[in-house]
Scaffold this motif. Structure first.
Motif, PDB file in Angstrom:
ATOM      1  N   LYS A  56       0.832  -1.217   0.000  1.00 33.96           N
ATOM      2  CA  LYS A  56       0.000   0.000   0.000  1.00 33.96           C
ATOM      3  C   LYS A  56       0.863   1.262   0.000  1.00 33.96           C
ATOM      4  CE  LYS A  56      -4.369  -1.596   1.992  1.00 33.96           C
ATOM      5  NZ  LYS A  56      -5.344  -1.397   3.080  1.00 33.96           N
ATOM      6  N   TYR A  57       2.014   1.185   0.644  1.00 35.20           N
ATOM      7  CA  TYR A  57       2.943   2.317   0.561  1.00 35.20           C
ATOM      8  C   TYR A  57       3.341   2.581  -0.896  1.00 35.20           C
ATOM      9  CZ  TYR A  57       4.110   3.460   5.456  1.00 35.20           C
ATOM     10  OH  TYR A  57       4.082   3.919   6.758  1.00 35.20           O
ATOM     11  N   LEU A  58       3.593   1.492  -1.643  1.00 33.61           N
ATOM     12  CA  LEU A  58       3.962   1.639  -3.058  1.00 33.61           C
ATOM     13  C   LEU A  58       2.811   2.241  -3.859  1.00 33.61           C
ATOM     14  CD1 LEU A  58       5.929  -1.655  -3.817  1.00 33.61           C
ATOM     15  CD2 LEU A  58       6.769   0.524  -2.948  1.00 33.61           C
ATOM     16  N   LEU A  59       1.596   1.889  -3.511  1.00 30.53           N
ATOM     17  CA  LEU A  59       0.434   2.481  -4.189  1.00 30.53           C
ATOM     18  C   LEU A  59       0.332   3.979  -3.889  1.00 30.53           C
ATOM     19  CD1 LEU A  59      -2.549  -0.034  -3.934  1.00 30.53           C
ATOM     20  CD2 LEU A  59      -1.041   0.422  -5.861  1.00 30.53           C
ATOM     21  N   LEU A  60       0.574   4.335  -2.649  1.00 28.41           N
ATOM     22  CA  LEU A  60       0.531   5.766  -2.286  1.00 28.41           C
ATOM     23  C   LEU A  60       1.582   6.550  -3.058  1.00 28.41           C
ATOM     24  CD1 LEU A  60       0.047   5.529   1.598  1.00 28.41           C
ATOM     25  CD2 LEU A  60      -1.616   6.368  -0.068  1.00 28.41           C
ATOM     26  N   LYS A  61       2.750   5.937  -3.262  1.00 29.74           N
ATOM     27  CA  LYS A  61       3.786   6.590  -4.069  1.00 29.74           C
ATOM     28  C   LYS A  61       3.286   6.826  -5.491  1.00 29.74           C
ATOM     29  CE  LYS A  61       7.848   4.787  -4.196  1.00 29.74           C
ATOM     30  NZ  LYS A  61       8.610   6.033  -4.388  1.00 29.74           N
ATOM     31  N   ALA A  62       2.557   5.842  -6.045  1.00 33.25           N
ATOM     32  CA  ALA A  62       2.056   5.967  -7.414  1.00 33.25           C
ATOM     33  C   ALA A  62       0.912   6.973  -7.502  1.00 33.25           C
ATOM     34  CB  ALA A  62       1.594   4.600  -7.927  1.00 33.25           C
ATOM     35  N   ILE A  63       0.052   6.965  -6.506  1.00 31.51           N
ATOM     36  CA  ILE A  63      -1.118   7.864  -6.522  1.00 31.51           C
ATOM     37  C   ILE A  63      -0.681   9.317  -6.413  1.00 31.51           C
ATOM     38  CG2 ILE A  63      -3.212   8.548  -5.280  1.00 31.51           C
ATOM     39  CD1 ILE A  63      -3.481   5.578  -4.423  1.00 31.51           C
ATOM     40  N   PHE A  64       0.280   9.585  -5.528  1.00 33.00           N
ATOM     41  CA  PHE A  64       0.659  10.976  -5.239  1.00 33.00           C
ATOM     42  C   PHE A  64       2.012  11.374  -5.827  1.00 33.00           C
ATOM     43  CE2 PHE A  64      -2.353   9.659  -1.979  1.00 33.00           C
ATOM     44  CZ  PHE A  64      -3.277  10.698  -2.043  1.00 33.00           C
ATOM     45  N   ALA A  83      -3.182   2.207  13.302  1.00 33.84           N
ATOM     46  CA  ALA A  83      -3.851   2.947  14.372  1.00 33.84           C
ATOM     47  C   ALA A  83      -3.339   4.383  14.335  1.00 33.84           C
ATOM     48  CB  ALA A  83      -3.531   2.314  15.718  1.00 33.84           C
ATOM     49  N   PRO A  84      -4.143   5.372  14.697  1.00 40.09           N
ATOM     50  CA  PRO A  84      -3.714   6.776  14.625  1.00 40.09           C
ATOM     51  C   PRO A  84      -2.414   7.062  15.359  1.00 40.09           C
ATOM     52  CG  PRO A  84      -6.070   6.662  15.016  1.00 40.09           C
ATOM     53  CD  PRO A  84      -5.552   5.246  15.127  1.00 40.09           C
ATOM     54  N   GLU A  85      -2.175   6.345  16.458  1.00 43.05           N
ATOM     55  CA  GLU A  85      -0.972   6.609  17.252  1.00 43.05           C
ATOM     56  C   GLU A  85       0.211   5.724  16.862  1.00 43.05           C
ATOM     57  OE1 GLU A  85      -3.175   3.350  19.562  1.00 43.05           O
ATOM     58  OE2 GLU A  85      -3.598   4.959  18.129  1.00 43.05           O
ATOM     59  N   GLU A  86       0.036   4.878  15.863  1.00 38.65           N
ATOM     60  CA  GLU A  86       1.063   3.901  15.495  1.00 38.65           C
ATOM     61  C   GLU A  86       2.257   4.556  14.795  1.00 38.65           C
ATOM     62  OE1 GLU A  86       1.265  -0.400  13.121  1.00 38.65           O
ATOM     63  OE2 GLU A  86      -0.664   0.582  13.515  1.00 38.65           O
ATOM     64  N   ASP A  87       3.466   4.028  15.070  1.00 41.21           N
ATOM     65  CA  ASP A  87       4.678   4.529  14.429  1.00 41.21           C
ATOM     66  C   ASP A  87       4.748   4.061  12.974  1.00 41.21           C
ATOM     67  OD1 ASP A  87       5.598   5.884  16.609  1.00 41.21           O
ATOM     68  OD2 ASP A  87       6.794   4.205  17.374  1.00 41.21           O
ATOM     69  N   VAL A  88       5.443   4.841  12.156  1.00 35.69           N
ATOM     70  CA  VAL A  88       5.592   4.500  10.740  1.00 35.69           C
ATOM     71  C   VAL A  88       6.840   3.636  10.552  1.00 35.69           C
ATOM     72  CG1 VAL A  88       4.453   6.614   9.991  1.00 35.69           C
ATOM     73  CG2 VAL A  88       6.931   6.596  10.272  1.00 35.69           C
ATOM     74  N   ILE A  89       7.021   3.112   9.357  1.00 35.08           N
ATOM     75  CA  ILE A  89       8.175   2.277   9.041  1.00 35.08           C
ATOM     76  C   ILE A  89       9.385   3.149   8.711  1.00 35.08           C
ATOM     77  CG2 ILE A  89       6.702   0.447   8.114  1.00 35.08           C
ATOM     78  CD1 ILE A  89       7.615   1.404   5.284  1.00 35.08           C
ATOM     79  N   ASP A  90      10.533   2.524   8.611  1.00 34.72           N
ATOM     80  CA  ASP A  90      11.722   3.204   8.088  1.00 34.72           C
ATOM     81  C   ASP A  90      11.644   3.145   6.561  1.00 34.72           C
ATOM     82  OD1 ASP A  90      14.610   3.244   7.023  1.00 34.72           O
ATOM     83  OD2 ASP A  90      14.867   3.839   9.116  1.00 34.72           O
ATOM     84  N   PRO A  91      11.910   4.248   5.869  1.00 32.79           N
ATOM     85  CA  PRO A  91      11.804   4.254   4.401  1.00 32.79           C
ATOM     86  C   PRO A  91      12.648   3.192   3.710  1.00 32.79           C
ATOM     87  CG  PRO A  91      12.039   6.489   5.228  1.00 32.79           C
ATOM     88  CD  PRO A  91      12.251   5.579   6.400  1.00 32.79           C
ATOM     89  N   SER A  92      13.758   2.784   4.317  1.00 37.16           N
ATOM     90  CA  SER A  92      14.625   1.783   3.699  1.00 37.16           C
ATOM     91  C   SER A  92      13.925   0.437   3.529  1.00 37.16           C
ATOM     92  CB  SER A  92      15.904   1.598   4.512  1.00 37.16           C
ATOM     93  OG  SER A  92      15.597   1.110   5.815  1.00 37.16           O
ATOM     94  N   LEU A  93      12.882   0.198   4.333  1.00 41.81           N
ATOM     95  CA  LEU A  93      12.129  -1.055   4.215  1.00 41.81           C
ATOM     96  C   LEU A  93      11.466  -1.190   2.851  1.00 41.81           C
ATOM     97  CD1 LEU A  93      10.282  -1.708   7.606  1.00 41.81           C
ATOM     98  CD2 LEU A  93      11.965  -3.156   6.472  1.00 41.81           C
ATOM     99  N   LEU A  94      11.084  -0.068   2.245  1.00 42.71           N
ATOM    100  CA  LEU A  94      10.435  -0.122   0.939  1.00 42.71           C
ATOM    101  C   LEU A  94      11.408  -0.591  -0.136  1.00 42.71           C
ATOM    102  CD1 LEU A  94       8.254   3.124   1.061  1.00 42.71           C
ATOM    103  CD2 LEU A  94       7.546   0.755   1.422  1.00 42.71           C
ATOM    104  N   THR A  95      12.651  -0.156  -0.030  1.00 40.81           N
ATOM    105  CA  THR A  95      13.669  -0.618  -0.967  1.00 40.81           C
ATOM    106  C   THR A  95      13.894  -2.113  -0.821  1.00 40.81           C
ATOM    107  OG1 THR A  95      14.782   1.517  -0.873  1.00 40.81           O
ATOM    108  CG2 THR A  95      16.072  -0.339  -1.696  1.00 40.81           C
ATOM    109  N   LYS A  96      14.001  -2.570   0.421  1.00 42.76           N
ATOM    110  CA  LYS A  96      14.193  -3.996   0.695  1.00 42.76           C
ATOM    111  C   LYS A  96      12.992  -4.812   0.218  1.00 42.76           C
ATOM    112  CE  LYS A  96      16.247  -5.058   4.516  1.00 42.76           C
ATOM    113  NZ  LYS A  96      16.540  -5.315   5.947  1.00 42.76           N
ATOM    114  N   PHE A  97      11.789  -4.274   0.407  1.00 44.06           N
ATOM    115  CA  PHE A  97      10.571  -4.954  -0.017  1.00 44.06           C
ATOM    116  C   PHE A  97      10.555  -5.148  -1.535  1.00 44.06           C
ATOM    117  CE2 PHE A  97       5.982  -4.536  -1.250  1.00 44.06           C
ATOM    118  CZ  PHE A  97       5.561  -5.757  -0.750  1.00 44.06           C
ATOM    119  N   ARG A  98      10.930  -4.094  -2.254  1.00 48.86           N
ATOM    120  CA  ARG A  98      10.940  -4.186  -3.717  1.00 48.86           C
ATOM    121  C   ARG A  98      11.971  -5.205  -4.203  1.00 48.86           C
ATOM    122  NH1 ARG A  98       9.932   1.649  -3.531  1.00 48.86           N
ATOM    123  NH2 ARG A  98      12.169   1.984  -3.262  1.00 48.86           N
ATOM    124  N   ARG A  99      13.166  -5.147  -3.619  1.00 47.51           N
ATOM    125  CA  ARG A  99      14.260  -5.986  -4.111  1.00 47.51           C
ATOM    126  C   ARG A  99      14.146  -7.446  -3.692  1.00 47.51           C
ATOM    127  NH1 ARG A  99      19.508  -2.082  -2.934  1.00 47.51           N
ATOM    128  NH2 ARG A  99      19.049  -0.498  -4.517  1.00 47.51           N
TER     129      ARG A  99
END
Length: 485
Positions: free
Chosen positions: A63-71, A95-111
């Motif tokens: 879903k993070y990758l989709l948000l990148k494509a949408i925006f 959840a509204p109070e939940e912490d976000v991921i580290d951006p590097s995870l998206l690179t690892k996810f793709r590869r």
């Protein structure tokens, strides 16, 4: 270790979403329309299930990758925005109070996780199934076309690269001795790669005569850089791969370095098939794959609509074999029967010229023979023989010492009579009017979803970018059509 993300998020603040994310919000609509569990099912075998730290759910990362494509934003920006944008958090099932991921995870996810996954076909098929389920696709036609995407890197021409490197060398020398300006050869002002090479060679020759200059580290560095470029096969640089990117031509005078996305779309503007190739590939050669993918997704097809690039003989035969109507205007240069070395020379309909195996385009063409005589007319295409002399594929193609290099095709006057007759029908003329829709879709991809430049290098990266972008435009279109019912 992979743990499936819970559907029920236990947080006392979840009601905030009902206040700040309205029902007509695009991200809320996408969440309600699409069951993303298919992503988990597809990727679960890529994770360990009984060892290590808990992994971030692949659905959320997707879903993070989709948000990148949408925006059309970067990894860092999409994660940063998910810290405070409640619609992002809602879409990501956070959840509204939940912490976000580290951006590097998206690179690892793709590869690591998306490798060897045919995400492009999977996502398109998913959107098509949603469209069919909602009775959105009613037409039996597909519109085909290709759009180009420039490579993220190496977008300069060989001449521009030489200009840049010779300029750096001169500037480093002027800082030491400005009087060298008078000793350097006159700059090349013509758009001619051969003359640029000649200028750079002469420049190096002058500099090397002044040993006091070449002992300076900065001068030496720039000199070696330019000399290395000249020693390399500069013509190879012109067609060099940037991890699969190639030079393609939009017209006879304009080109791009990158990739092509070949699309099939219904009259309702839902993309139903796509293939990704390097930029020099012929549009018409991808029709069979687009048709087969469209059929596999569950569509009924009786008509294919495209420009003249799709009217080559093989595609007309494909249409006849599958009882299809091919609404594609004939072009005598792409409707030939047997051609010598047919696989090595491909016709570019935008430029109206043939391109050789090395990626060089013909510089002119001439027609020989007369119409309506027993002997067929011939179109002869002339190539730049200077490029042929240093071409890595010249064996068997260019004869050493030849002053010209040509490629000829015979124009059959008695071929494709049925297609010519169909071309004059009212059905052909009416269906041709639908073709603008796919051009508008290409424009939407480029101007709203960052599809004009590749977000990463290579065909793999381009496939991922295409998968997210096409899934996004399809879902947005489906939501719009459902709202219009």
């Amino acid at each position: 270790m992979l743990v499936q993300q819970q559907k029920l998020i236990l947080s006392p603040y979840m009601e905030i979403y009902n206040i700040v994310v309205p029902k007509d919000n695009l991200l809320r609509q996408i969440n309600e329309l699409v069951d993303f569990s298919f992503i988990y099912d597809e990727l679960k075998d890529k994770y360990c299930h009984d060892n290590g730290r808990n992994a971030v759910c692949p659905v959320r990362l997707f879903k993070y990758l989709l948000l990148k494509a949408i925006f059309d934003i970067s990894d860092v920006d999409v994660v940063e925005r998910s810290k405070y944008d409640m619609s992002f958090k809602y879409f990501l099932d956070m959840a509204p109070e939940e912490d976000v991921i580290d951006p590097s995870l998206l690179t690892k996810f793709r590869r690591m996780r998306l490798k060897d996954v045919n995400l492009l076909d999977m996502l398109i098929d998913k959107t098509v199934s949603i469209a069919l389920k909602n009775n959105i696709i009613k037409s039996k036609s597909i519109i085909v076309d290709a759009t180009h995407t420039r490579a993220r890197y190496n977008q300069k021409s060989p001449r521009e690269i030489l200009q840049e490197r010779s300029k750096k060398l001169r500037k480093s020398i002027y800082k030491i001795d400005e009087s060298m300006k008078e000793k350097f050869p006159a700059k090349n002002k013509e758009d001619d790669l051969k003359k640029e090479i000649e200028y750079c060679t002469n420049l190096l020759s002058v500099v090397k005569k002044h040993e006091n200059l070449i002992h300076h580290p900065k001068v030496s560095e720039n000199l070696n850089y330019l000399e290395e470029t000249l020693q390399d096969d500069i013509e190879h640089l012109a067609i060099a791969e940037e991890n699969d990117a190639k030079i393609g031509h939009k017209t006879a005078d304009t080109s791009f370095f990158g990739f092509k996305t070949h699309l099939a779309m219904t009259e309702e503007r839902i993309v139903v098939a796509a293939t990704i190739t390097s930029g020099e590939k012929n549009d018409g050669k991808e029709l069979k794959s687009l048709y087969e993918k469209s059929k596999k997704s569950g569509l009924e097809i009786d008509t294919i609509i495209g420009d003249s690039a799709y009217s080559e003989k093989g595609n007309i035969q494909l249409a006849e074999e599958n009882d299809l109507k091919l609404v594609s205007k004939l072009n005598p240069s792409v409707t030939q029967g047997f051609r010598r070395k047919e696989n090595e020379f491909q016709f570019n309909k935008d430029a109206g010229m043939y391109i050789c195996k090395a990626g060089h385009m013909a510089i002119r063409k001439a027609r020989q023979g007369k119409k309506n005589v027993s002997k067929n007319q011939v179109d002869t295409y002339y190539f730049d023989v200077e490029k042929c002399k240093i071409c890595p594929f010249k064996d068997g193609c260019y004869k050493e010492g030849s002053k010209t290099k040509t490629y000829s095709v015979s124009i059959k006057s008695d071929i494709h009579k049925a297609q010519i007759e169909f071309q004059n029908s009212e059905y052909f003329k009416e269906k041709s009017k639908e073709r603008y829709k796919i051009e508008a879709k290409n424009s939407e991809l480029k101007h709203r979803h960052g599809y004009d430049i590749a977000s990463s290098s290579g065909l793999f990266g381009m496939n991922l970018q295409a998968a997210a972008a096409l899934f996004t435009v399809n879902i947005k279109r489906i939501i719009k059509l459902i709202g219009e019912k």
